[in-house]
Design a protein around this motif. Structure first.
Motif, PDB file in Angstrom:
ATOM      1  N   ALA A  44     -30.977  -0.315 -16.820  1.00  0.00           N
ATOM      2  CA  ALA A  44     -29.794   0.179 -16.112  1.00  0.00           C
ATOM      3  C   ALA A  44     -28.582  -0.713 -16.394  1.00  0.00           C
ATOM      4  O   ALA A  44     -27.459  -0.225 -16.545  1.00  0.00           O
ATOM      5  N   THR A  45     -28.828  -2.011 -16.519  1.00  0.00           N
ATOM      6  CA  THR A  45     -27.739  -2.939 -16.850  1.00  0.00           C
ATOM      7  C   THR A  45     -27.182  -2.646 -18.234  1.00  0.00           C
ATOM      8  O   THR A  45     -25.966  -2.657 -18.432  1.00  0.00           O
ATOM      9  N   LEU A  46     -28.066  -2.368 -19.179  1.00  0.00           N
ATOM     10  CA  LEU A  46     -27.617  -2.051 -20.534  1.00  0.00           C
ATOM     11  C   LEU A  46     -26.843  -0.734 -20.569  1.00  0.00           C
ATOM     12  O   LEU A  46     -25.839  -0.613 -21.281  1.00  0.00           O
ATOM     13  N   LYS A  47     -27.302   0.259 -19.807  1.00  0.00           N
ATOM     14  CA  LYS A  47     -26.583   1.529 -19.754  1.00  0.00           C
ATOM     15  C   LYS A  47     -25.195   1.345 -19.158  1.00  0.00           C
ATOM     16  O   LYS A  47     -24.216   1.931 -19.628  1.00  0.00           O
ATOM     17  N   LEU A  48     -25.113   0.514 -18.113  1.00  0.00           N
ATOM     18  CA  LEU A  48     -23.813   0.244 -17.491  1.00  0.00           C
ATOM     19  C   LEU A  48     -22.888  -0.479 -18.467  1.00  0.00           C
ATOM     20  O   LEU A  48     -21.692  -0.195 -18.532  1.00  0.00           O
ATOM     21  N   ALA A  49     -23.444  -1.381 -19.256  1.00  0.00           N
ATOM     22  CA  ALA A  49     -22.645  -2.115 -20.234  1.00  0.00           C
ATOM     23  C   ALA A  49     -22.170  -1.203 -21.369  1.00  0.00           C
ATOM     24  O   ALA A  49     -21.124  -1.456 -21.966  1.00  0.00           O
ATOM     25  N   ASP A  50     -22.940  -0.145 -21.660  1.00  0.00           N
ATOM     26  CA  ASP A  50     -22.557   0.790 -22.724  1.00  0.00           C
ATOM     27  C   ASP A  50     -21.444   1.745 -22.298  1.00  0.00           C
ATOM     28  O   ASP A  50     -20.791   2.338 -23.152  1.00  0.00           O
ATOM     29  N   MET A  51     -21.242   1.893 -21.012  1.00  0.00           N
ATOM     30  CA  MET A  51     -20.190   2.795 -20.536  1.00  0.00           C
ATOM     31  C   MET A  51     -18.818   2.195 -20.865  1.00  0.00           C
ATOM     32  O   MET A  51     -18.682   0.973 -21.017  1.00  0.00           O
ATOM     33  N   PRO A  52     -17.781   3.041 -20.975  1.00  0.00           N
ATOM     34  CA  PRO A  52     -16.455   2.509 -21.312  1.00  0.00           C
ATOM     35  C   PRO A  52     -15.912   1.588 -20.223  1.00  0.00           C
ATOM     36  O   PRO A  52     -16.073   1.863 -19.031  1.00  0.00           O
ATOM     37  N   ARG A  53     -15.297   0.505 -20.649  1.00  0.00           N
ATOM     38  CA  ARG A  53     -14.761  -0.467 -19.700  1.00  0.00           C
ATOM     39  C   ARG A  53     -13.655   0.115 -18.846  1.00  0.00           C
ATOM     40  O   ARG A  53     -13.489  -0.250 -17.694  1.00  0.00           O
ATOM     41  N   ASN A  54     -12.866   1.012 -19.420  1.00  0.00           N
ATOM     42  CA  ASN A  54     -11.770   1.596 -18.661  1.00  0.00           C
ATOM     43  C   ASN A  54     -12.250   2.523 -17.550  1.00  0.00           C
ATOM     44  O   ASN A  54     -11.461   2.998 -16.758  1.00  0.00           O
ATOM     45  N   GLY A  55     -13.552   2.762 -17.475  1.00  0.00           N
ATOM     46  CA  GLY A  55     -14.110   3.562 -16.405  1.00  0.00           C
ATOM     47  C   GLY A  55     -14.338   2.766 -15.134  1.00  0.00           C
ATOM     48  O   GLY A  55     -14.694   3.318 -14.105  1.00  0.00           O
ATOM     49  N   SER A  56     -14.118   1.457 -15.200  1.00  0.00           N
ATOM     50  CA  SER A  56     -14.281   0.606 -14.027  1.00  0.00           C
ATOM     51  C   SER A  56     -13.036   0.652 -13.156  1.00  0.00           C
ATOM     52  O   SER A  56     -11.906   0.657 -13.649  1.00  0.00           O
ATOM     53  N   LYS A  57     -13.256   0.670 -11.846  1.00  0.00           N
ATOM     54  CA  LYS A  57     -12.130   0.805 -10.910  1.00  0.00           C
ATOM     55  C   LYS A  57     -11.194  -0.401 -10.959  1.00  0.00           C
ATOM     56  O   LYS A  57     -10.005  -0.278 -10.686  1.00  0.00           O
ATOM     57  N   THR A  58     -11.715  -1.552 -11.339  1.00  0.00           N
ATOM     58  CA  THR A  58     -10.888  -2.750 -11.365  1.00  0.00           C
ATOM     59  C   THR A  58      -9.872  -2.744 -12.504  1.00  0.00           C
ATOM     60  O   THR A  58      -8.958  -3.567 -12.509  1.00  0.00           O
ATOM     61  N   ARG A  59     -10.026  -1.827 -13.466  1.00  0.00           N
ATOM     62  CA  ARG A  59      -9.094  -1.762 -14.592  1.00  0.00           C
ATOM     63  C   ARG A  59      -7.815  -1.000 -14.250  1.00  0.00           C
ATOM     64  O   ARG A  59      -6.860  -1.020 -15.006  1.00  0.00           O
ATOM     65  N   ILE A  60      -7.804  -0.307 -13.112  1.00  0.00           N
ATOM     66  CA  ILE A  60      -6.623   0.470 -12.730  1.00  0.00           C
ATOM     67  C   ILE A  60      -5.550  -0.477 -12.204  1.00  0.00           C
ATOM     68  O   ILE A  60      -5.830  -1.383 -11.426  1.00  0.00           O
ATOM     69  N   ARG A  61      -4.321  -0.253 -12.643  1.00  0.00           N
ATOM     70  CA  ARG A  61      -3.185  -1.035 -12.183  1.00  0.00           C
ATOM     71  C   ARG A  61      -2.370  -0.164 -11.239  1.00  0.00           C
ATOM     72  O   ARG A  61      -2.027   0.976 -11.571  1.00  0.00           O
ATOM     73  N   ASN A  62      -2.070  -0.685 -10.055  1.00  0.00           N
ATOM     74  CA  ASN A  62      -1.225   0.060  -9.130  1.00  0.00           C
ATOM     75  C   ASN A  62       0.190   0.102  -9.677  1.00  0.00           C
ATOM     76  O   ASN A  62       0.794  -0.932  -9.938  1.00  0.00           O
ATOM     77  N   ARG A  63       0.703   1.300  -9.869  1.00  0.00           N
ATOM     78  CA  ARG A  63       2.042   1.481 -10.409  1.00  0.00           C
ATOM     79  C   ARG A  63       2.842   2.400  -9.518  1.00  0.00           C
ATOM     80  O   ARG A  63       2.301   3.292  -8.878  1.00  0.00           O
ATOM     81  N   CYS A  64       4.154   2.187  -9.517  1.00  0.00           N
ATOM     82  CA  CYS A  64       5.080   3.001  -8.739  1.00  0.00           C
ATOM     83  C   CYS A  64       5.041   4.438  -9.241  1.00  0.00           C
ATOM     84  O   CYS A  64       5.066   4.695 -10.443  1.00  0.00           O
ATOM     85  N   GLU A  65       4.985   5.385  -8.302  1.00  0.00           N
ATOM     86  CA  GLU A  65       4.974   6.803  -8.665  1.00  0.00           C
ATOM     87  C   GLU A  65       6.337   7.243  -9.213  1.00  0.00           C
ATOM     88  O   GLU A  65       6.419   8.168 -10.006  1.00  0.00           O
ATOM     89  N   VAL A  66       7.396   6.557  -8.799  1.00  0.00           N
ATOM     90  CA  VAL A  66       8.746   6.948  -9.193  1.00  0.00           C
ATOM     91  C   VAL A  66       9.130   6.342 -10.538  1.00  0.00           C
ATOM     92  O   VAL A  66       9.546   7.051 -11.458  1.00  0.00           O
TER      93      VAL A  66
END
Length: 101
Positions: A44-66
């Motif tokens: 399961a660890t290997l499968k998680l490591a094979d998934m795309p990194r950008n799929g992790s919630k910590t990669r999202i940057r809070n940005r202004c909607e405007v």
């Protein structure tokens, strides 16, 4: 205004996170379960490591909607301090009034 490419990259990351959230959560539950055999948890660890990194919630940057600005971000309003001030001065944000003393 932020670069359009940076805003679009963040949107793609949000889409990936929402798409892969359930799969990532299931794999993490398997990894944390101490009652399962170590081989299964390692797979399961290997499968998680094979998934795309950008799929992790910590990669999202809070940005202004405007404006797309990444800093000075108010989570409750989903906008930056500068956009909040401009829209507040024009009376576009409910409950916000210009103050003077």
């Amino acid at each position: 205004m932020a670069k359009v490419s940076a805003v679009e990259k963040n949107k793609r990351r949000r889409n990936l996170v929402s798409r892969d959230a359930s799969k990532r959560a299931a794999l993490k539950a398997i990894i944390k379960n101490q009652e399962l055999p170590i081989e299964e948890r390692f797979k399961a660890t290997l499968k998680l490591a094979d998934m795309p990194r950008n799929g992790s919630k910590t990669r999202i940057r809070n940005r202004c909607e405007v404006s797309g600005r990444p800093r000075g971000y108010y989570r409750k309003l989903k906008m930056s301090r500068i956009a909040l001030r401009e829209l507040g001065n024009f009376g576009k944000v409910p409950g916000v009034v210009k103050s003077s003393w």
